[in-house]
Design a protein around this motif. Structure first.
Motif, PDB file in Angstrom:
ATOM      1  N   UNK A 151       6.502   8.593   2.549  1.00 14.09           N
ATOM      2  CA  UNK A 151       5.821   9.152   3.720  1.00 14.09           C
ATOM      3  C   UNK A 151       4.469   8.480   3.963  1.00 14.09           C
ATOM      4  N   UNK A 152       3.747   8.162   2.891  1.00 11.32           N
ATOM      5  CA  UNK A 152       2.441   7.525   3.043  1.00 11.32           C
ATOM      6  C   UNK A 152       2.559   6.090   3.541  1.00 11.32           C
ATOM      7  N   UNK A 153       3.714   5.464   3.322  1.00  6.26           N
ATOM      8  CA  UNK A 153       3.942   4.138   3.907  1.00  6.26           C
ATOM      9  C   UNK A 153       4.201   4.232   5.406  1.00  6.26           C
ATOM     10  N   UNK A 154       4.700   5.382   5.842  1.00  2.13           N
ATOM     11  CA  UNK A 154       4.960   5.591   7.273  1.00  2.13           C
ATOM     12  C   UNK A 154       3.689   6.001   7.998  1.00  2.13           C
ATOM     13  N   UNK A 155       2.929   6.920   7.382  1.00  3.05           N
ATOM     14  CA  UNK A 155       1.684   7.428   7.993  1.00  3.05           C
ATOM     15  C   UNK A 155       0.706   7.736   6.862  1.00  3.05           C
ATOM     16  N   UNK A 156      -0.379   7.013   6.820  1.00  7.34           N
ATOM     17  CA  UNK A 156      -1.277   7.007   5.665  1.00  7.34           C
ATOM     18  C   UNK A 156      -2.246   8.195   5.662  1.00  7.34           C
ATOM     19  N   UNK A 162       3.883   0.391  -5.599  1.00  7.09           N
ATOM     20  CA  UNK A 162       3.177  -0.896  -5.640  1.00  7.09           C
ATOM     21  C   UNK A 162       2.939  -1.431  -4.233  1.00  7.09           C
ATOM     22  N   UNK A 163       3.929  -1.261  -3.348  1.00  4.84           N
ATOM     23  CA  UNK A 163       3.750  -1.664  -1.946  1.00  4.84           C
ATOM     24  C   UNK A 163       2.624  -0.852  -1.305  1.00  4.84           C
ATOM     25  N   UNK A 164       2.600   0.449  -1.584  1.00  4.73           N
ATOM     26  CA  UNK A 164       1.534   1.304  -1.051  1.00  4.73           C
ATOM     27  C   UNK A 164       0.154   0.901  -1.540  1.00  4.73           C
ATOM     28  N   UNK A 165       0.046   0.577  -2.819  1.00  7.66           N
ATOM     29  CA  UNK A 165      -1.242   0.136  -3.376  1.00  7.66           C
ATOM     30  C   UNK A 165      -1.689  -1.186  -2.749  1.00  7.66           C
ATOM     31  N   UNK A 166      -0.742  -2.082  -2.536  1.00  2.00           N
ATOM     32  CA  UNK A 166      -1.076  -3.361  -1.886  1.00  2.00           C
ATOM     33  C   UNK A 166      -1.596  -3.146  -0.471  1.00  2.00           C
ATOM     34  N   UNK A 167      -0.979  -2.217   0.254  1.00  5.53           N
ATOM     35  CA  UNK A 167      -1.434  -1.918   1.614  1.00  5.53           C
ATOM     36  C   UNK A 167      -2.868  -1.404   1.627  1.00  5.53           C
ATOM     37  N   UNK A 168      -3.194  -0.582   0.639  1.00  4.22           N
ATOM     38  CA  UNK A 168      -4.555  -0.022   0.562  1.00  4.22           C
ATOM     39  C   UNK A 168      -5.568  -1.114   0.216  1.00  4.22           C
TER      40      UNK A 168
END
Length: 260
Positions: A39-44, A252-258
């Motif tokens: 969900x956080x990858x869709x809307x942070x 890991x993808x989420x952390x990279x986005x941040x």
């Protein structure tokens, strides 16, 4: 729902909430743990999704407990599969967890969004690794029980993903057929506290979004109910290992986005 969402975001959110219903009904935990990273990858914004997940948990936990009691009373299930609630464990856990739970909710409300998301992704990555290597968290003493319950309550207050820590304690105290319903009672109390705190703080509880997504979570719930009965009689180590890799990759993808 947020009017700024694109059509594909709506579609992805629907899929994730079907998944959340399946996980919650199948395992008795994980409705947030196994869905928040997606969900956080869709809307942070965790404060957008956490009230929805919380309201769904209250609804489906109450529904599951009601239906389980009816099935047990009517003799529809074999005695070995009849779900019961371990009330001594519920009381024991709540006495330890209430104060750190409130502290965790306070942390969620005051910490910056990116910091909160980073903490969530790091915690989920750590949980995922324990599933991948087949060494989930375990407690073997009263001291570890207390430490895990305090940490689980605080993390649950910040993000609703403290389940694995609580489960590490529950495994020592309750039997397999008591597992899901006992946890549902515990989650019901803790999530009610969280929603009450959200309301006091003026957080939007996303009532319309919760209603709109409820049927999709319900689809997952029905499938998860059937899966749960099979799970009581089968080994699920391989399933958790695959799930661990999916969670780790997503986090890991989420952390990279941040970070980028």
């Amino acid at each position: 729902m947020d009017s700024d969402f694109q059509w594909y975001q709506y579609a992805l959110i629907v899929i994730v909430f079907i998944w959340s219903g399946f996980v919650r009904a199948g395992f008795g935990f994980g409705g947030a743990l196994f869905t928040i990273p997606f969900l956080l990858l869709i809307h942070n914004d965790p404060l957008f999704f956490l009230p929805i997940i919380s309201l769904h948990l209250l609804f489906f936990a109450a529904l599951t407990l009601l239906l389980s009691n009816r099935a047990a009373a009517s003799g529809e299930q074999p005695e070995v599969l009849q779900a019961t609630i371990n009330w001594p464990f519920v009381r024991y856990a709540l006495l330890i967890m209430l104060i750190p739970k409130l502290a965790g909710v306070l942390g969620l409300l005051i910490l910056p969004s990116n910091l909160m998301n980073s903490i969530i992704f790091l915690l989920i990555s750590a949980y995922a690794i324990t599933y991948i290597i087949g060494r989930p968290l375990q407690s073997n003493s009263r001291l570890l029980d207390t430490v895990f319950l305090i940490l689980g309550a605080y993390i649950s207050g910040t993000s609703l993903i403290g389940g694995p820590l609580v489960i590490a304690v529950a495994m020592r105290h309750i039997q397999a057929h008591e597992f899901r319903n006992t946890l549902f009672v515990l989650w019901f109390v803790l999530v009610s506290i969280k929603l009450f705190a959200f309301a006091l703080a003026g957080v939007d509880l996303q009532l319309m979004a919760s209603l709109w997504l409820l049927p999709f979570a319900g689809i997952g719930h029905l499938v998860g109910q059937k899966f749960h009965h099979r799970l009581l009689q089968a080994s699920n180590a391989r399933f958790y290992q695959i799930l661990g890799w999916v969670l780790l990759s997503t986090s890991l993808v989420g952390l990279l986005q941040i970070l980028v």
